[in-house]
Structures are given as C-alpha cells and as structure tokens.
Design a protein around this motif. Structure first.
Motif, PDB file in Angstrom:
ATOM      1  N   ILE A 150      37.089  51.868  48.509  1.00 20.22           N
ATOM      2  CA  ILE A 150      38.371  51.628  48.729  1.00 20.22           C
ATOM      3  C   ILE A 150      38.398  50.447  50.061  1.00 20.22           C
ATOM      4  N   LEU A 151      37.540  50.983  51.010  1.00 21.54           N
ATOM      5  CA  LEU A 151      37.464  50.215  51.984  1.00 21.54           C
ATOM      6  C   LEU A 151      37.103  48.679  51.755  1.00 21.54           C
ATOM      7  N   ALA A 152      36.096  48.426  50.715  1.00 26.53           N
ATOM      8  CA  ALA A 152      35.625  47.162  50.488  1.00 26.53           C
ATOM      9  C   ALA A 152      36.900  46.384  49.830  1.00 26.53           C
ATOM     10  N   ILE A 153      37.658  47.180  49.142  1.00 26.60           N
ATOM     11  CA  ILE A 153      39.027  46.643  48.247  1.00 26.60           C
ATOM     12  C   ILE A 153      39.743  45.838  49.365  1.00 26.60           C
ATOM     13  N   ALA A 154      40.283  46.897  50.376  1.00 24.23           N
ATOM     14  CA  ALA A 154      41.157  46.454  51.478  1.00 24.23           C
ATOM     15  C   ALA A 154      40.436  45.321  52.181  1.00 24.23           C
ATOM     16  N   LEU A 155      39.241  45.205  52.557  1.00 26.87           N
ATOM     17  CA  LEU A 155      38.785  44.286  53.405  1.00 26.87           C
ATOM     18  C   LEU A 155      38.744  42.827  52.769  1.00 26.87           C
ATOM     19  N   ALA A 156      38.469  43.148  51.160  1.00 31.15           N
ATOM     20  CA  ALA A 156      38.616  41.737  50.518  1.00 31.15           C
ATOM     21  C   ALA A 156      39.979  41.462  50.402  1.00 31.15           C
ATOM     22  N   GLY A 157      40.897  42.030  50.110  1.00 27.95           N
ATOM     23  CA  GLY A 157      42.352  41.945  50.193  1.00 27.95           C
ATOM     24  C   GLY A 157      42.941  41.244  51.424  1.00 27.95           C
ATOM     25  N   MET A 158      42.364  41.882  52.450  1.00 28.97           N
ATOM     26  CA  MET A 158      42.718  41.355  53.895  1.00 28.97           C
ATOM     27  C   MET A 158      42.321  39.807  54.237  1.00 28.97           C
ATOM     28  N   SER A 159      40.751  39.757  53.632  1.00 34.26           N
ATOM     29  CA  SER A 159      40.524  38.532  53.910  1.00 34.26           C
ATOM     30  C   SER A 159      40.939  37.454  52.949  1.00 34.26           C
ATOM     31  N   MET A 160      41.511  37.880  51.981  1.00 32.60           N
ATOM     32  CA  MET A 160      42.188  36.850  51.247  1.00 32.60           C
ATOM     33  C   MET A 160      43.481  36.530  51.636  1.00 32.60           C
ATOM     34  N   ARG A 161      44.041  37.371  52.326  1.00 32.85           N
ATOM     35  CA  ARG A 161      45.466  37.305  52.938  1.00 32.85           C
ATOM     36  C   ARG A 161      45.505  36.457  54.227  1.00 32.85           C
ATOM     37  N   TYR A 162      44.525  37.338  55.124  1.00 30.38           N
ATOM     38  CA  TYR A 162      44.577  36.548  56.616  1.00 30.38           C
ATOM     39  C   TYR A 162      43.623  35.384  56.930  1.00 30.38           C
ATOM     40  N   VAL A 163      42.376  35.618  55.868  1.00 29.43           N
ATOM     41  CA  VAL A 163      41.352  34.332  56.359  1.00 29.43           C
ATOM     42  C   VAL A 163      41.413  33.516  55.645  1.00 29.43           C
ATOM     43  N   THR A 164      41.261  33.636  54.069  1.00 28.25           N
ATOM     44  CA  THR A 164      40.999  32.353  53.296  1.00 28.25           C
ATOM     45  C   THR A 164      42.490  32.074  52.857  1.00 28.25           C
ATOM     46  N   LYS A 165      43.634  32.795  53.186  1.00 30.04           N
ATOM     47  CA  LYS A 165      44.891  32.627  52.664  1.00 30.04           C
ATOM     48  C   LYS A 165      45.135  31.865  51.097  1.00 30.04           C
ATOM     49  N   ILE A 166      44.669  32.644  50.274  1.00 27.75           N
ATOM     50  CA  ILE A 166      44.646  32.231  48.880  1.00 27.75           C
ATOM     51  C   ILE A 166      46.027  31.999  48.537  1.00 27.75           C
ATOM     52  N   ASN A 167      46.095  30.921  47.320  1.00 26.89           N
ATOM     53  CA  ASN A 167      47.320  30.538  46.773  1.00 26.89           C
ATOM     54  C   ASN A 167      47.691  31.948  45.696  1.00 26.89           C
ATOM     55  N   VAL A 168      48.814  32.610  45.903  1.00 29.45           N
ATOM     56  CA  VAL A 168      48.752  33.879  44.838  1.00 29.45           C
ATOM     57  C   VAL A 168      49.553  33.526  43.565  1.00 29.45           C
ATOM     58  N   LEU A 169      50.040  32.131  43.763  1.00 26.41           N
ATOM     59  CA  LEU A 169      50.684  31.570  42.489  1.00 26.41           C
ATOM     60  C   LEU A 169      49.770  31.820  41.282  1.00 26.41           C
ATOM     61  N   PRO A 170      48.523  31.389  41.185  1.00 21.04           N
ATOM     62  CA  PRO A 170      47.733  31.377  40.124  1.00 21.04           C
ATOM     63  C   PRO A 170      47.323  32.968  39.859  1.00 21.04           C
TER      64      PRO A 170
END
Ligand code: HEM
Length: 331
Positions: free
Chosen positions: A212-232
């Motif tokens: 769960i920690l890894a899931i949360a860290l990956a999610g946060m990296s997407m949101r705050y670091v790589t800032k992925i486009n969520v539309l796709p």
C-alpha cells in the motif's frame, strides 16, 4: 530481519515488473487491460466465496463478548451497545467497530516491570494510527471514483475540496496523502520497535503495508512529480467499463506501476488477512445479540431426540420405584 526484508524486496520486484514490461517489452495491453480485468474478477469472486464460506458456518451458540448489563428486569438499565439485545443494537455495535474501531480504542497494553509489577497502559496512538490509515485510504479510494464516471460524483468532488484544504501548491496537496504515509510509517515502526511484536509479526504483516505504501508513493509521484495527464487514464477506464477491451492511448509508465500494484493488492486481498474488511461484519463475538435468557438457541446438528417428561417417566417406572422405596408423586 528476513521477515521485513523479504516483503520489501518482493514489493520492489513488483514495482520493476510493469516498468520493464511496458517500457522495454511493449506489454502495455497486458498491464492496462488483461491484468486489471483478471484481478477484478479474482477480487470479487474471492471476496464473495470467502464471505459465503463464513456465512454458511453454523453459529449454534450465542458468544457475543459483553461489557455491560444485559437486558434483564424492567427496572435494571440495559447497556444497549455493550450487551445488545435487538438486531439494531448489535448492528450499531458492529458499525462502531467498523467506523470508529471501538475495541481498539479500549485496547490496553500489559507490561511486566521489575518487582515484578504488572502495569496496564493505554495505547491510544495505535487506535489513532489505525483510524488515520483506514479513513485516509477510504477517502483516497472514493476520490479515485472521478476516474470511473464521465462526470465527477458529488461525493468525490466534496472530499476532493475538503482534502485540498491547504490549497497552496500546484497541483493542490491532499492532506490524506501525508496522513496515509505517516500512518503506514507508524504501523511499520510499531511492529519493528517492540521486541514482542517483532517476534510474532510475519512477512504477511509487513507485505500489505509495503504494498500500500508503494501504491501511494507511485500515485503521489504521478501527481506531484511527473504530473501525468489524467485524461488518457480516464479514457482508458471508461473504454474498459464499456466492455471495449482495447488500449485507448499513451499513459506514462508510472501509471502502469501504480495500476499493477493495485492489481496485485486486489489479487492478494481475498487470500490474506486483509479479508478482515469483510470478516468484521460476520464476527460472532460482535454481531450476535445477547438474548440467551429470553430465547432458546438449539444446536442445529443435535440429533433429534425424544425426551420424556417426569410424569411419563414415573408412569413407566412407578412400580419399580415403589419397590425400591423411592418417593413417587402419584400413588
Ligand atoms: C487501492 C487502490 C488505490 C490506492 C490506495 C491509490 C492511491 C493513490 C494515491 C495516494 C495517489 C496520490 C494522489 C491522490 O491521493 O489522489 C494516487 C494517484 C493516482 N491514482 Fe491511485 N490508488 C489506487 C487505485 C488506483 C486505480 C485503480 C487507478 C486507475 C485505474 C488509479 C489511478 C491514479 C491516478 C491516475 C493518479 C494520479 C492522480 C492525479 O494526478 O491527480 N489509482 N493514487
């Protein structure tokens, strides 16, 4: 130490698998369509099967743990929550466990000191960490429902606005992200610090926490670091929910890592201690009414026996009883 390192290593390997699979082997379809669909089937079927297995187990006796006055004479006040008599009282007690972790709140720790002296201490911080962990996860998961509908559900919108209360960063920082990280850290450290707990902890106690920690860290990296486009991402989920099993567009590799870990969690769920999420509703010590004095509960697998009343017994053996000098009710 092995029981901590092994699950940690396993989690790291699980993070690398989709990274290599998508980035170097071009297995986007496998990780975005096949594995998520298969894991959903395993989660739902596995969860239901385990619940049904528990549900069909007979519970012949009343074994609720009680902590207060049971329903008695009219002038003795019953403790409705601690010794439930009606269904709705027991339901309220179960919901108290589910939503507020009442038993954990009252949990005390026994420690033996020099003397020897036994001292009981309250461990409210465990309750607080447990509540923070579960509630934050629930809010995060409900917030994710925005990916599964074409319009954002009002509850997801409301939680989103409340969660980004400190709206000073871009994208806005969610309080639950920080809280879930803090809670997981406390829960892991707790198992490592106390020698007694460390001894009884198993790799399966650490693995879900690390996952769960890894899931949360990956999610946060997407949101705050790589800032992925969520539309796709949104498109891909809506396409799948339309029973169209195709890859809809390019999504960053970190998303595949996040999603794969979620799939592993889903597959692992029905076979693990995480099933406490369903089991808590079926726990006989919590969900039964304490009404044994008012209602006879017979064991369903008792043989069907014919009992004799005393009058019948005496009718059958009166002569022999008299001969033996035994008192009889009817001459
Ligand atoms: C157990 C289930 C899941 C957990 C615990 C989880 C956790 C998280 C966390 C902590 C974040 C950081 C940002 C935030 O709090 O919203 C996040 C972001 C994200 N998650 Fe998940 N997630 C889960 C399932 C999923 C699923 C099933 C999908 C999609 C199929 C998904 C897609 C995303 C995306 C796209 C982001 C980035 C959001 C953004 O940039 O705002 N997650 N996740």
């Amino acid at each position: 130490m092995k029981k901590v390192v092994m699950p940690l290593l396993l989690t790291a390997i699980l993070c690398i698998i989709p990274y290599i699979g998508v980035q170097y082997a071009g297995l986007g379809y496998l990780f975005a369509v096949v594995i998520p669909c298969a894991s959903l089937v395993i989660l739902v079927a596995g969860f239901l099967v385990r619940l049904v297995i528990w549900l069909i187990r007979p519970v012949p006796f009343r074994i609720p743990t009680t902590c207060g006055q049971e329903k008695s004479l009219d002038w003795i006040k019953q403790d409705k929550l601690e010794s439930p008599y009606h269904f709705w009282e027991a339901a309220a007690r179960v919901m108290g466990e589910v939503l507020l972790f009442r038993s954990l709140f009252r949990n005390t720790k026994a420690e033996l000191y020099a003397g020897p002296k036994l001292a009981y201490g309250s461990t409210k911080w465990l309750w607080l960490a447990g509540m923070t962990f579960h509630w934050s996860l629930l809010i995060i998961v409900i917030r994710h429902s925005k990916f599964f509908f074409s319009t954002v559900p009002p509850i997801a919108d409301l939680l989103d606005n409340m969660d980004r209360f400190f709206d000073v960063t871009l994208p806005a920082f969610y309080m639950t992200d920080a809280l879930v990280l803090a809670a997981i850290s406390i829960l892991v450290i707790r198992r490592l610090r106390d020698p007694k707990l460390r001894l009884i902890s198993l790799p399966t106690d650490f693995f879900p926490l690390f996952l769960i920690l890894a899931i949360a860290l990956a999610g946060m990296s997407m949101r705050y670091v790589t800032k992925i486009n969520v539309l796709p991402v949104h498109d891909q989920i809506l396409t799948l929910m339309d029973y169209s099993f195709i890859l809809s567009g390019e999504i960053g590799v970190l998303f595949y890592v996040h999603l794969f870990l979620v799939c592993v969690l889903a597959i692992y769920f029905p076979f693990s201690k995480l099933m406490h999420a369903g089991g808590i509703f079926l726990s006989p010590t919590r969900n039964l009414c304490n009404n044994s004095r008012a209602k006879r509960h017979s064991n369903p697998w008792n043989p069907d026996m014919k009992f004799k009343s005393y009058t019948e017994y005496e009718n059958d053996y009166r002569d022999k009883m008299k001969k033996a000098g035994l008192p009889v009710e009817k001459e």
